[in-house]
Write a protein that holds these residues in place. Structure first.
Motif, PDB file in Angstrom:
ATOM      1  N   LEU A 143       0.832  -1.187   0.000  1.00 26.30           N
ATOM      2  CA  LEU A 143       0.000   0.000   0.000  1.00 26.30           C
ATOM      3  C   LEU A 143       0.874   1.245   0.000  1.00 26.30           C
ATOM      4  O   LEU A 143       1.882   1.314   0.687  1.00 26.30           O
ATOM      5  N   ARG A 144       0.468   2.254  -0.773  1.00 27.58           N
ATOM      6  CA  ARG A 144       1.165   3.529  -0.723  1.00 27.58           C
ATOM      7  C   ARG A 144       0.183   4.645  -1.070  1.00 27.58           C
ATOM      8  O   ARG A 144      -0.836   4.416  -1.722  1.00 27.58           O
ATOM      9  N   ILE A 145       0.515   5.841  -0.602  1.00 23.40           N
ATOM     10  CA  ILE A 145      -0.301   7.016  -0.929  1.00 23.40           C
ATOM     11  C   ILE A 145       0.003   7.441  -2.356  1.00 23.40           C
ATOM     12  O   ILE A 145       1.159   7.555  -2.745  1.00 23.40           O
ATOM     13  N   LYS A 146      -1.017   7.665  -3.129  1.00 22.73           N
ATOM     14  CA  LYS A 146      -0.823   8.079  -4.507  1.00 22.73           C
ATOM     15  C   LYS A 146      -0.226   9.482  -4.565  1.00 22.73           C
ATOM     16  O   LYS A 146      -0.363  10.289  -3.644  1.00 22.73           O
ATOM     17  N   ASP A 147       0.452   9.781  -5.662  1.00 21.44           N
ATOM     18  CA  ASP A 147       0.933  11.137  -5.879  1.00 21.44           C
ATOM     19  C   ASP A 147      -0.260  12.085  -5.854  1.00 21.44           C
ATOM     20  O   ASP A 147      -1.303  11.818  -6.475  1.00 21.44           O
ATOM     21  N   ASN A 148      -0.112  13.188  -5.139  1.00 21.77           N
ATOM     22  CA  ASN A 148      -1.180  14.171  -4.965  1.00 21.77           C
ATOM     23  C   ASN A 148      -2.401  13.586  -4.276  1.00 21.77           C
ATOM     24  O   ASN A 148      -3.515  14.087  -4.423  1.00 21.77           O
ATOM     25  N   GLY A 149      -2.179  12.516  -3.509  1.00 15.46           N
ATOM     26  CA  GLY A 149      -3.295  11.846  -2.851  1.00 15.46           C
ATOM     27  C   GLY A 149      -3.679  12.446  -1.512  1.00 15.46           C
ATOM     28  O   GLY A 149      -4.733  12.125  -0.976  1.00 15.46           O
ATOM     29  N   VAL A 150      -2.812  13.301  -0.935  1.00 15.11           N
ATOM     30  CA  VAL A 150      -3.111  13.907   0.359  1.00 15.11           C
ATOM     31  C   VAL A 150      -3.712  15.294   0.133  1.00 15.11           C
ATOM     32  O   VAL A 150      -3.072  16.169  -0.449  1.00 15.11           O
ATOM     33  N   THR A 151      -4.907  15.502   0.571  1.00 12.38           N
ATOM     34  CA  THR A 151      -5.563  16.796   0.439  1.00 12.38           C
ATOM     35  C   THR A 151      -5.194  17.685   1.622  1.00 12.38           C
ATOM     36  O   THR A 151      -4.706  17.212   2.657  1.00 12.38           O
ATOM     37  N   LEU A 152      -5.430  18.986   1.459  1.00 11.43           N
ATOM     38  CA  LEU A 152      -5.134  19.916   2.555  1.00 11.43           C
ATOM     39  C   LEU A 152      -5.936  19.574   3.807  1.00 11.43           C
ATOM     40  O   LEU A 152      -5.464  19.759   4.924  1.00 11.43           O
ATOM     41  N   ALA A 153      -7.147  19.081   3.607  1.00 14.28           N
ATOM     42  CA  ALA A 153      -7.989  18.737   4.748  1.00 14.28           C
ATOM     43  C   ALA A 153      -7.407  17.600   5.580  1.00 14.28           C
ATOM     44  O   ALA A 153      -7.709  17.465   6.771  1.00 14.28           O
ATOM     45  N   LYS A 154      -6.564  16.753   4.966  1.00 13.19           N
ATOM     46  CA  LYS A 154      -5.971  15.620   5.665  1.00 13.19           C
ATOM     47  C   LYS A 154      -4.651  15.973   6.365  1.00 13.19           C
ATOM     48  O   LYS A 154      -4.089  15.165   7.081  1.00 13.19           O
ATOM     49  N   MET A 155      -4.161  17.191   6.121  1.00 13.63           N
ATOM     50  CA  MET A 155      -2.905  17.587   6.744  1.00 13.63           C
ATOM     51  C   MET A 155      -3.167  18.150   8.136  1.00 13.63           C
ATOM     52  O   MET A 155      -4.254  18.651   8.434  1.00 13.63           O
ATOM     53  N   ALA A 156      -2.158  18.082   8.975  1.00 14.56           N
ATOM     54  CA  ALA A 156      -2.281  18.602  10.329  1.00 14.56           C
ATOM     55  C   ALA A 156      -2.463  20.118  10.297  1.00 14.56           C
ATOM     56  O   ALA A 156      -1.927  20.807   9.429  1.00 14.56           O
ATOM     57  N   THR A 157      -3.247  20.622  11.219  1.00 15.83           N
ATOM     58  CA  THR A 157      -3.401  22.072  11.316  1.00 15.83           C
ATOM     59  C   THR A 157      -2.108  22.684  11.844  1.00 15.83           C
ATOM     60  O   THR A 157      -1.295  22.018  12.483  1.00 15.83           O
ATOM     61  N   GLN A 158      -1.915  23.973  11.567  1.00 13.02           N
ATOM     62  CA  GLN A 158      -0.739  24.667  12.062  1.00 13.02           C
ATOM     63  C   GLN A 158      -1.124  26.079  12.466  1.00 13.02           C
ATOM     64  O   GLN A 158      -2.196  26.574  12.123  1.00 13.02           O
ATOM     65  N   ALA A 159      -0.236  26.706  13.196  1.00  4.52           N
ATOM     66  CA  ALA A 159      -0.524  28.021  13.755  1.00  4.52           C
ATOM     67  C   ALA A 159      -0.774  29.043  12.657  1.00  4.52           C
ATOM     68  O   ALA A 159      -0.260  28.931  11.546  1.00  4.52           O
ATOM     69  N   ASP A 160      -1.570  30.060  12.994  1.00  4.24           N
ATOM     70  CA  ASP A 160      -1.860  31.138  12.052  1.00  4.24           C
ATOM     71  C   ASP A 160      -0.577  31.883  11.685  1.00  4.24           C
ATOM     72  O   ASP A 160       0.365  31.960  12.469  1.00  4.24           O
ATOM     73  N   GLN A 161      -0.532  32.423  10.464  1.00  4.41           N
ATOM     74  CA  GLN A 161       0.606  33.188   9.958  1.00  4.41           C
ATOM     75  C   GLN A 161       1.890  32.358   9.894  1.00  4.41           C
ATOM     76  O   GLN A 161       2.988  32.845  10.142  1.00  4.41           O
ATOM     77  N   THR A 162       1.749  31.086   9.572  1.00  4.36           N
ATOM     78  CA  THR A 162       2.907  30.213   9.366  1.00  4.36           C
ATOM     79  C   THR A 162       2.734  29.476   8.048  1.00  4.36           C
ATOM     80  O   THR A 162       1.618  29.316   7.550  1.00  4.36           O
ATOM     81  N   ILE A 163       3.854  29.042   7.494  1.00  2.00           N
ATOM     82  CA  ILE A 163       3.834  28.246   6.277  1.00  2.00           C
ATOM     83  C   ILE A 163       4.723  27.030   6.477  1.00  2.00           C
ATOM     84  O   ILE A 163       5.588  27.022   7.365  1.00  2.00           O
ATOM     85  N   LEU A 164       4.506  26.008   5.669  1.00  2.00           N
ATOM     86  CA  LEU A 164       5.326  24.807   5.751  1.00  2.00           C
ATOM     87  C   LEU A 164       6.595  25.029   4.949  1.00  2.00           C
ATOM     88  O   LEU A 164       6.544  25.321   3.749  1.00  2.00           O
TER      89      LEU A 164
END
Length: 216
Positions: free
Chosen positions: A47-68
C-alpha cells in the motif's frame, strides 16, 4: 480497513499441513478492493499514498501566519515557519539590512521609500537665490536665465549662481528663448570649467538663454 487475500485456498477435503498454512500466510496479498484508487494504491503488493493523494484537509493544522517550509540553512524536515519574525521568511525591520535570505514586509518597504523621499532626494543645500542645488550624494545642479550678447561671446560665471563647482563640471545645456527657426543660434564656445562657461551667439541681437549645469 485493508482486506487480505489468502495465499493458499483450501477445499472441503484438503489436508491442512504446515506448508499450506505457511503458504496461506506468506503468500497473502492485499485485496484491490481495500483501496479506493484515488488516494491510496497498490504498488508491488504494497500500500502507498498516490501522488497528490493527500488533500489539505488531511494535513495537520498549524498556527496562524505560518507556512510549511525549511529555513534552517540546510536539508531538514519541513516545519511550520512564521511568515514574519526573526526565524521567519520575512524580517520586520525598517532599516532593511543586507541579508539575502530574508524578505521585507510591505511596511518595511513603505518606510524605506518614505524615508528615501525625504532623506535621499531632497536637496541638502540650496543657494539663497535658488539657482544652485546640492544633492546628498554631492551632485550639484545650477540653473538660470542669462543674456547672450549678439554676434559675440558672453562669459557666464558660476559664482553668480551659488558658487563654483568644487571638483568637476559634467554638462552644460543651453536653451535659447527664440521663436524663429534658426538652427543652433547659441552654443558653447568651449568646454565649460568649474567656474564658468562661454556662450557664442550667432544672432545679431541679444538672446535670452536658459541653462542647466551639472557637476560636483
Amino acid at each position: 480497513m485493508a482486506r487480505f487475500v489468502t495465499g493458499n485456498t483450501f477445499g472441503t477435503t484438503d489436508t491442512v499441513t504446515s506448508t499450506t498454512l505457511n503458504n496461506a500466510v506468506n503468500n497473502a496479498k492485499i485485496s484491490t478492493d481495500s483501496v479506493d484508487g484515488s488516494t491510496i494504491e497498490l504498488n508491488s503488493d504494497a500500500l502507498r499514498i498516490k501522488d497528490n493523494g493527500v488533500t489539505l484537509a488531511k494535513m495537520a493544522t498549524q498556527a496562524d501566519q505560518t507556512i510549511l517550509g525549511n529555513v534552517s540553512g540546510g536539508t531538514a524536515v519541513p516545519t511550520a515557519v512564521p511568515i514574519v519574525g526573526a526565524a521567519g521568511v520575512l524580517l520586520n525591520n525598517d532599516s532593511l539590512g543586507t541579508d539575502n535570505t530574508k524578505g521585507a514586509t510591505q511596511g518595511n518597504i513603505k518606510a524605506y521609500v518614505d524615508a528615501s523621499s525625504t532623506d535621499g532626494f531632497t536637496p541638502t543645500t540650496s543657494a539663497s537665490d535658488t539657482k544652485s542645488v546640492t544633492l546628498p550624494n554631492g551632485l550639484i545642479m545650477k540653473f538660470g536665465r542669462v543674456v547672450a550678447s549678439g554676434s559675440t561671446t558672453t562669459t557666464i560665471n558660476f559664482s553668480d549662481f551659488g558658487g563654483n563647482f568644487t571638483n568637476n563640471i559634467f554638462s552644460v545645456v543651453l536653451t535659447p528663448e527664440r521663436s524663429g527657426g534658426e538652427t543652433n543660434p547659441t552654443r558653447l564656445n568651449a568646454a565649460p570649467s568649474t567656474s564658468s562657461f562661454v556662450i557664442r551667439n550667432h544672432l545679431s541681437g541679444d538672446t535670452d538663454v536658459d541653462f542647466i549645469a551639472i557637476g560636483r
